[in-house]
Design a protein around this motif. Structure first.
Motif, mmCIF file in Angstrom:
data_model
loop_
_atom_site.group_PDB
_atom_site.id
_atom_site.type_symbol
_atom_site.label_atom_id
_atom_site.label_comp_id
_atom_site.label_asym_id
_atom_site.label_seq_id
_atom_site.Cartn_x
_atom_site.Cartn_y
_atom_site.Cartn_z
ATOM 1 N N ASN A 116 0.817 -1.219 0.000
ATOM 2 C CA ASN A 116 0.000 0.000 0.000
ATOM 3 C C ASN A 116 0.846 1.262 0.000
ATOM 4 O OD1 ASN A 116 -2.369 -1.491 0.030
ATOM 5 N ND2 ASN A 116 -2.553 -1.469 2.263
ATOM 6 N N ALA A 117 2.071 1.152 0.531
ATOM 7 C CA ALA A 117 2.972 2.305 0.583
ATOM 8 C C ALA A 117 3.956 2.321 -0.590
ATOM 9 C CB ALA A 117 3.729 2.305 1.906
ATOM 10 N N ASN A 118 3.782 1.365 -1.531
ATOM 11 C CA ASN A 118 4.655 1.267 -2.711
ATOM 12 C C ASN A 118 6.132 1.105 -2.339
ATOM 13 O OD1 ASN A 118 2.556 1.593 -4.691
ATOM 14 N ND2 ASN A 118 2.509 3.774 -4.168
ATOM 15 N N ILE A 119 6.374 0.295 -1.329
ATOM 16 C CA ILE A 119 7.741 0.020 -0.883
ATOM 17 C C ILE A 119 8.229 -1.264 -1.545
ATOM 18 C CG2 ILE A 119 9.148 -0.647 1.108
ATOM 19 C CD1 ILE A 119 7.363 1.200 2.790
ATOM 20 N N GLN A 120 9.407 -1.203 -2.149
ATOM 21 C CA GLN A 120 9.972 -2.365 -2.818
ATOM 22 C C GLN A 120 10.558 -3.325 -1.781
ATOM 23 O OE1 GLN A 120 12.821 -1.469 -5.889
ATOM 24 N NE2 GLN A 120 13.377 -3.614 -6.218
ATOM 25 N N TYR A 121 10.254 -4.611 -1.938
ATOM 26 C CA TYR A 121 10.751 -5.615 -0.999
ATOM 27 C C TYR A 121 10.853 -6.970 -1.685
ATOM 28 C CZ TYR A 121 5.879 -7.170 -0.675
ATOM 29 O OH TYR A 121 4.626 -7.637 -0.974
ATOM 30 N N VAL A 122 11.640 -7.852 -1.092
ATOM 31 C CA VAL A 122 11.709 -9.255 -1.494
ATOM 32 C C VAL A 122 11.547 -10.095 -0.241
ATOM 33 C CG1 VAL A 122 13.131 -8.907 -3.550
ATOM 34 C CG2 VAL A 122 14.232 -9.233 -1.335
ATOM 35 N N VAL A 123 10.984 -11.294 -0.405
ATOM 36 C CA VAL A 123 10.677 -12.143 0.746
ATOM 37 C C VAL A 123 11.565 -13.379 0.750
ATOM 38 C CG1 VAL A 123 8.908 -13.504 1.923
ATOM 39 C CG2 VAL A 123 8.275 -11.357 0.800
ATOM 40 N N TYR A 124 12.252 -13.586 1.866
ATOM 41 C CA TYR A 124 12.953 -14.845 2.105
ATOM 42 C C TYR A 124 12.163 -15.599 3.170
ATOM 43 C CZ TYR A 124 16.294 -18.327 3.643
ATOM 44 O OH TYR A 124 16.886 -19.528 3.966
ATOM 45 N N ASP A 125 11.588 -16.750 2.817
ATOM 46 C CA ASP A 125 10.723 -17.490 3.739
ATOM 47 C C ASP A 125 11.297 -18.857 4.095
ATOM 48 O OD1 ASP A 125 10.346 -18.931 1.432
ATOM 49 O OD2 ASP A 125 8.163 -18.683 1.351
ATOM 50 N N GLY A 126 12.613 -18.994 4.004
ATOM 51 C CA GLY A 126 13.242 -20.290 4.253
ATOM 52 C C GLY A 126 13.653 -20.537 5.689
ATOM 53 N N VAL A 127 13.237 -19.677 6.616
ATOM 54 C CA VAL A 127 13.625 -19.854 8.019
ATOM 55 C C VAL A 127 12.930 -21.069 8.620
ATOM 56 C CG1 VAL A 127 13.663 -18.804 10.315
ATOM 57 C CG2 VAL A 127 14.034 -17.386 8.279
ATOM 58 N N GLU A 128 13.659 -21.837 9.406
ATOM 59 C CA GLU A 128 13.125 -22.988 10.125
ATOM 60 C C GLU A 128 13.444 -22.840 11.606
ATOM 61 O OE1 GLU A 128 15.024 -26.326 8.333
ATOM 62 O OE2 GLU A 128 14.127 -25.987 6.346
ATOM 63 N N PRO A 129 12.745 -23.577 12.473
ATOM 64 C CA PRO A 129 13.092 -23.522 13.904
ATOM 65 C C PRO A 129 14.554 -23.887 14.123
ATOM 66 C CG PRO A 129 10.991 -24.644 13.590
ATOM 67 C CD PRO A 129 11.569 -24.450 12.220
ATOM 68 N N ASN A 130 15.181 -23.250 15.100
ATOM 69 C CA ASN A 130 16.601 -23.459 15.358
ATOM 70 C C ASN A 130 17.411 -23.238 14.082
ATOM 71 O OD1 ASN A 130 16.298 -24.316 18.157
ATOM 72 N ND2 ASN A 130 15.394 -26.183 17.306
ATOM 73 N N PRO A 131 17.385 -22.032 13.527
ATOM 74 C CA PRO A 131 18.011 -21.776 12.221
ATOM 75 C C PRO A 131 19.506 -22.109 12.225
ATOM 76 C CG PRO A 131 17.499 -19.721 13.357
ATOM 77 C CD PRO A 131 16.812 -20.808 14.108
ATOM 78 N N THR A 132 19.949 -22.641 11.099
ATOM 79 C CA THR A 132 21.316 -23.112 10.953
ATOM 80 C C THR A 132 22.162 -22.107 10.168
ATOM 81 O OG1 THR A 132 20.788 -24.236 8.891
ATOM 82 C CG2 THR A 132 20.510 -25.495 10.941
ATOM 83 N N THR A 133 23.458 -22.388 10.118
ATOM 84 C CA THR A 133 24.358 -21.555 9.330
ATOM 85 C C THR A 133 23.942 -21.535 7.869
ATOM 86 O OG1 THR A 133 25.825 -23.487 9.189
ATOM 87 C CG2 THR A 133 26.349 -21.842 10.859
ATOM 88 N N ARG A 134 23.472 -22.659 7.351
ATOM 89 C CA ARG A 134 23.035 -22.705 5.951
ATOM 90 C C ARG A 134 21.920 -21.721 5.684
ATOM 91 N NH1 ARG A 134 18.725 -24.478 3.708
ATOM 92 N NH2 ARG A 134 18.040 -25.603 5.564
ATOM 93 N N ILE A 135 20.938 -21.674 6.578
ATOM 94 C CA ILE A 135 19.814 -20.754 6.402
ATOM 95 C C ILE A 135 20.294 -19.308 6.449
ATOM 96 C CG2 ILE A 135 17.715 -19.893 7.531
ATOM 97 C CD1 ILE A 135 17.131 -22.817 8.320
ATOM 98 N N VAL A 136 21.216 -19.019 7.346
ATOM 99 C CA VAL A 136 21.755 -17.659 7.441
ATOM 100 C C VAL A 136 22.428 -17.251 6.140
ATOM 101 C CG1 VAL A 136 23.572 -16.264 8.525
ATOM 102 C CG2 VAL A 136 22.012 -17.622 9.937
ATOM 103 N N TYR A 137 23.239 -18.149 5.572
ATOM 104 C CA TYR A 137 23.944 -17.812 4.332
ATOM 105 C C TYR A 137 22.979 -17.718 3.151
ATOM 106 C CZ TYR A 137 28.254 -18.624 6.917
ATOM 107 O OH TYR A 137 29.274 -18.563 7.839
ATOM 108 N N ASP A 138 21.948 -18.547 3.145
ATOM 109 C CA ASP A 138 20.926 -18.448 2.093
ATOM 110 C C ASP A 138 20.246 -17.079 2.136
ATOM 111 O OD1 ASP A 138 21.455 -20.989 1.211
ATOM 112 O OD2 ASP A 138 19.670 -21.912 2.112
ATOM 113 N N ALA A 139 19.876 -16.663 3.341
ATOM 114 C CA ALA A 139 19.208 -15.368 3.490
ATOM 115 C C ALA A 139 20.152 -14.222 3.131
ATOM 116 C CB ALA A 139 18.698 -15.207 4.918
#
Length: 390
Positions: A60-83
């Protein structure tokens, strides 16, 4: 208690608590002159529409964004680097975290790495970064993590199966946001575990060896609020925004203890959700700590609504643990024997718990045998209870 010298206090740069607070997000992004925002969340919050409530505000505010939705419980180093790769690929300059501890922890890790470089392992411990991280708007959706207001984040090292606890002023959120409408409709089991997580934050901050008058006040009020509202929150979604936020501020400025030191290992080894691990361990660790903080636990008992006027300090301190156990039972916290925990792992779990950053501020320094005994008693008491119930 830390009572000599100068005490530095930590808090997010800005905080919003209240209904429809998410509508104010564009205002803060405009002040940051952000051109593209990385939204960090998980697939569950996408599915139930919680994340969509926030991205709709951005649309609604015309703000540009991208979504990373790969987070899992107890996030790992792999998830951090992916994000982090997602952040860099889209040339983002700000981060919005939507969720509980896991998405917010990943956002903090990306914030630090994007500003400082290196590997996430480089930042394990206290204040290892040199530069302030990329600005974060931390939108909390749970009843207990407090991650939106703390200077701590946790990442699991996949190779060692240990949780790294980073305590870093440079990861504090630019804006911490608690909108109670985002907590409505969460699964009762999640509300229960995160609610006891908030209670654990408050109690550990109150009895740790680095508490201050400031954190004492926050801790006791958080204990009172959790004790008075968690049962209703589990039944009908009543929010606990103030309770979890104050508990978060308390432990971010004081410290934690052995509950978290052991819980981090259960998360790293078995992927047990952090709030649940804390909830399972809290009563038994309090029993271990009680001889060294009876006066403080007696005050906790009063904050939880226990009548202690005619009791000795020893008796009142036991009342606190009874009240904690009763609350855990009322909100149906599982037992350790109901998880993936295995007794054959107890030696390595105990060793890692002793090395954990959170354990360093426990009221008393535990031994390896102390930690093993706590884990064994917690495990077998659940088995005994099940046998009796049958």
């Amino acid at each position: 208690m830390r009572n000599e010298g100068i005490v530095e206090l930590y808090a997010p740069r800005r905080t919003l608590i209240g209904r429809d607070g998410i509508t104010k997000i564009p205002h803060f992004l405009q002040r940051l002159s952000s051109k593209c925002v990385l939204v960090v969340t998980d697939k569950g919050l996408i599915k139930v529409g919680t994340a969509g409530k926030v991205t709709a505000v951005l649309d609604n505010a015309n703000i540009q964004y991208v979504v990373y939705d790969g987070v899992e419980p107890n996030p790992t180093t792999r998830i951090v680097y992916d994000a982090l790769h997602f952040y860099q690929e889209h040339q983002c300059d700000a981060i919005i975290a939507i969720g509980g501890g896991s998405p917010i922890d990943v956002a903090k890790a990306v914030s630090i790495l994007s500003a400082n470089g290196g590997k996430i392992q480089d930042y394990n411990g206290y204040n290892k970064s040199k530069k302030r991280g990329t600005p974060i708007i931390a939108v909390n959706t749970t009843a207990g993590t407090g991650s939106e207001c703390t200077r701590a984040y946790v990442v699991t090292d996949e190779e060692t199966k240990t949780k790294m606890l980073m305590v870093d002023t440079n990861c504090l959120a630019h804006l911490a946001l608690n909108d109670p409408m985002l907590m409505v409709g969460m699964p009762p089991s999640l509300t229960a575990a995160t609610g006891i997580d908030a209670l654990t934050h408050a109690i550990e901050a109150y009895i740790c060896n680095t508490h201050t008058p400031y954190t004492d006040a926050l801790s006791l009020e958080a204990v009172r609020l959790v004790s008075g509202s968690l049962r209703d929150a589990v039944r009908d979604g009543t929010n606990m925004c103030w309770a979890e936020y104050m508990a978060g501020l308390a432990f971010s400025n004081a410290g934690l203890g052995l509950v978290h030191g052991i819980a981090h290992q259960l998360g790293g080894f078995y992927n047990i959700p952090h709030g649940l691990a804390n909830a399972i361990l809290l009563p038994r660790v309090l029993e271990y700590n009680r001889p060294y903080c009876m006066g403080r636990l007696a005050t906790v008992a009063q904050a939880m609504g226990e009548k202690c006027d005619n009791l000795s300090v020893d008796q009142a301190s036991k009342k606190a643990i009874e009240a904690v156990r009763r609350l855990c039972d009322d909100v149906k916290i599982p037992k350790l024997c109901d998880t993936k925990f295995r007794m054959e792992d107890i030696d390595v779990l105990a060793e890692h718990a002793l090395e954990d950053t959170a354990t360093q501020t426990n009221i008393v320094r535990p031994t390896l045998d102390d930690v093993k005994t706590i884990l064994a008693k917690t495990y077998y008491e659940g088995i005994v209870l099940k046998t009796v119930q049958k």
